[in-house]
Design a protein around this motif. Sequence first.
Motif, mmCIF file in Angstrom:
data_model
loop_
_atom_site.group_PDB
_atom_site.id
_atom_site.type_symbol
_atom_site.label_atom_id
_atom_site.label_comp_id
_atom_site.label_asym_id
_atom_site.label_seq_id
_atom_site.Cartn_x
_atom_site.Cartn_y
_atom_site.Cartn_z
ATOM 1 N N HIS A 453 9.896 -4.785 -39.605
ATOM 2 C CA HIS A 453 8.781 -4.817 -40.550
ATOM 3 C C HIS A 453 7.461 -5.044 -39.828
ATOM 4 O O HIS A 453 6.440 -4.409 -40.143
ATOM 5 N N GLN A 454 7.445 -5.948 -38.860
ATOM 6 C CA GLN A 454 6.218 -6.240 -38.115
ATOM 7 C C GLN A 454 5.764 -5.052 -37.271
ATOM 8 O O GLN A 454 4.564 -4.805 -37.117
ATOM 9 N N GLU A 455 6.736 -4.310 -36.732
ATOM 10 C CA GLU A 455 6.406 -3.175 -35.869
ATOM 11 C C GLU A 455 6.179 -1.891 -36.653
ATOM 12 O O GLU A 455 5.875 -0.853 -36.057
ATOM 13 N N GLY A 456 6.348 -1.974 -37.982
ATOM 14 C CA GLY A 456 6.041 -0.824 -38.825
ATOM 15 C C GLY A 456 6.985 0.349 -38.661
ATOM 16 O O GLY A 456 6.553 1.512 -38.701
ATOM 17 N N HIS A 457 8.275 0.076 -38.475
ATOM 18 C CA HIS A 457 9.246 1.171 -38.353
ATOM 19 C C HIS A 457 9.282 1.994 -39.639
ATOM 20 O O HIS A 457 9.179 1.441 -40.743
ATOM 21 N N PRO A 458 9.464 3.294 -39.555
ATOM 22 C CA PRO A 458 9.510 4.139 -40.758
ATOM 23 C C PRO A 458 10.762 3.869 -41.580
ATOM 24 O O PRO A 458 11.791 3.429 -41.050
ATOM 25 N N ARG A 459 10.676 4.131 -42.873
ATOM 26 C CA ARG A 459 11.827 3.931 -43.760
ATOM 27 C C ARG A 459 13.009 4.762 -43.269
ATOM 28 O O ARG A 459 12.857 5.870 -42.789
ATOM 29 N N GLY A 460 14.196 4.212 -43.446
ATOM 30 C CA GLY A 460 15.399 4.921 -43.044
ATOM 31 C C GLY A 460 15.749 4.773 -41.583
ATOM 32 O O GLY A 460 16.766 5.309 -41.127
ATOM 33 N N SER A 461 14.927 4.023 -40.821
ATOM 34 C CA SER A 461 15.184 3.880 -39.392
ATOM 35 C C SER A 461 15.683 2.483 -39.027
ATOM 36 O O SER A 461 15.940 2.211 -37.865
ATOM 37 N N PHE A 462 15.794 1.606 -40.021
ATOM 38 C CA PHE A 462 16.270 0.247 -39.735
ATOM 39 C C PHE A 462 17.113 -0.240 -40.913
ATOM 40 O O PHE A 462 17.043 0.292 -42.016
ATOM 41 N N GLU A 463 17.899 -1.271 -40.663
ATOM 42 C CA GLU A 463 18.830 -1.777 -41.670
ATOM 43 C C GLU A 463 18.081 -2.459 -42.809
ATOM 44 O O GLU A 463 17.164 -3.250 -42.595
ATOM 45 N N LYS A 464 18.519 -2.171 -44.042
ATOM 46 C CA LYS A 464 17.923 -2.779 -45.232
ATOM 47 C C LYS A 464 18.866 -3.779 -45.899
ATOM 48 O O LYS A 464 18.407 -4.680 -46.613
ATOM 49 N N ALA A 465 20.178 -3.595 -45.700
ATOM 50 C CA ALA A 465 21.148 -4.497 -46.337
ATOM 51 C C ALA A 465 22.416 -4.555 -45.498
ATOM 52 O O ALA A 465 22.864 -3.534 -44.962
ATOM 53 N N ARG A 466 22.979 -5.763 -45.396
ATOM 54 C CA ARG A 466 24.259 -5.967 -44.712
ATOM 55 C C ARG A 466 25.205 -6.574 -45.747
ATOM 56 O O ARG A 466 25.006 -7.709 -46.188
ATOM 57 N N LEU A 467 26.222 -5.825 -46.119
ATOM 58 C CA LEU A 467 27.088 -6.169 -47.244
ATOM 59 C C LEU A 467 28.495 -6.469 -46.733
ATOM 60 O O LEU A 467 29.092 -5.660 -46.036
ATOM 61 N N ARG A 468 29.038 -7.647 -47.118
ATOM 62 C CA ARG A 468 30.341 -8.088 -46.608
ATOM 63 C C ARG A 468 31.246 -8.496 -47.765
ATOM 64 O O ARG A 468 30.782 -9.146 -48.711
#
Length: 642
Positions: A453-468
């Motif tokens: 978020h701080q580095e401004g990565h584009p949507r779809g390029s980083f994890e949004k949810a980790r589900l277990r």
Amino acid sequence: LDKPNALKLKHESGGPTYLSKLKPNSTHAPTPPPRLAKHRVQLIVTASVISLLLLLVILSLITNLATLPPEIDSKMPLFLALPSSETPVFSALFSPETPQTPNLHLPHQHSSYFFGNCSVGLDPSLHHVSMLEVLLIFAVFTLSLAAETPFDVRQHLSTVTSYGAVKDIADDSFVPSLVPNGCTPIHLNLVARHGTRSPTKKRIIELDKLTMSLQERIRHAKEHGLSLQEVPDWLFEWKSPWKGKVKGGELIVKGEDELYDLGIRTRERFPDILKDDYHPDVYSIRATQVPRASASAVAFGMGLFSGRGSIGPGKHRAFAVISESRASDIMLRFFDTCQTYKHYRENQEPAVEKLKEPVFEEIKDSVSARYGLNFTRQDISSLWFLCKQEASLLDITDQACNLFNPFEINLLEWTDDLENFVLKGYGNSVNYRMGVPLLEDVLQSMELAVRAHQEGHPRGSFEKARLRFAHAETIVPFSCLLGLFLDGAEFEMIQREERLGLPPKPPQKRRWKGSTVAPFAGNNVLVLYSCPANSSSNYYVRVLHNEHPMPLPGCDNSDFCSFEVFKERIVKPHLKHDYNALCNVKEVQHETDPKPGWSLAVEHELQECNEKTSRKQNSGRMVAAGCLCIRVESKESLVAAV
């Protein structure tokens, strides 16, 4: 119907949205939540009782006014006596005999006014209020009685409780804080238990034995000429609903619906996080290798991604569920791989049974006397298990559960909660310390989200949810690591790894209840928020337990905790423990225990030695070899130990 296969019903109480799966081509809408019907019944009962009370009062007043003695001034207001703060003498006594003619002799020093069968003492020294005020008091009292939630056994089944029975129950004394303006959720972690499942093979065999035992009790009563009038009809011919099954423990349809609906509600609640196209690196889904856990992950994913694919009428899409071998899954099945915990549990189980014995003995005597059958403690244990299975899986509450009264149900529930507390919860620090790898994984995912978020990565390029998706033995220790269901003093105790007192026995109230801590499909969601406008911290964490915000004792009982405070006060104290150092120590002890010179008294020193020599390198773990701390009395014992 604003979405395929889903019906949205808004709770009249203003609670969370209820979503229920509709089967394809079904012409029937799902049954509304039981809570709605319960509230309607309570309102009807309340209104009926108060209306009847008012009618009786009015009729009685008319009768009494018509028969007032002539010496009483017609302008004198009708009044009753209530106590002052100095004279607590008010008494309302049910009189065995009601006079034929109501009397009201106000001039006397002390007399009684008969209202139906109720005699209310009058005393001139008491403060007087009008009949309207008295009626108001009676109405409020009646309303409070009618507003009490009726006893529902389905909410008292400890960890066998179905999610639908308790998901709307929250701590009324805690008021969740509002999310500040400008704060948006950017990442979430989910740790969930599998949904409602069928009994395991071992339990199916137990229920088959119960069938034979019940038949034996009835046969014994007949042979000795005992009365069977009090024995319920169903008991004479009862057969286990799972008779003939050779497999068990699988997720049932009710459990599938629990997770499917939870997936839909999660998407509705966090649309900004869950609106991206699916990719396994964006939405990571993990489950244990046990089929009911992975099936729960699939059901949740079907709800979460419904309408976003092209498969079938529901437009579902395929997604990946990752599992690790039971033998090496220290993330979600740490209880299976931790030798220290296995040793602790093996030693403590007999002690827990000893604590439970008096309760089962007392209930055995009570139930045996009630129905005239010579039940054993094992019968009571099996009947309690049958009650939980019938009520939770089959919604049957008028058979096995009906054998016990509400107080006995509360006691039986307490025995289950006691066992879970000692063997899975705050009863010993090893229960939750072994869950540190899971806590580390949650923290790592949050830190990666903050960085992206701080580095401004584009949507779809980083994890949004980790589900277990895992088990009660996973979610209970994880809840303990977060300090849930504790007050501030107790939280400080677990930070020092001190043992907490056992849950108080009914009728005392307790926070630790398996029905809310870890019901079927019970879950913890940790939501990471970005709050750029906040001057003190830009990132915050909120913990939802069973979809309700929870106060965090480590964050001054706030449910909206600064990420820095969350890391420093809640997570960091647990990270001093290395899983390998904690969980392999008992393997060393087991190998050396039979030799002279070894004593369980050195267990603590050995544990500290291994923990001090633990080192972390990059993402892996390495324990320094060759260190063995032993306190010995002589050279001979040292040689023997080595």
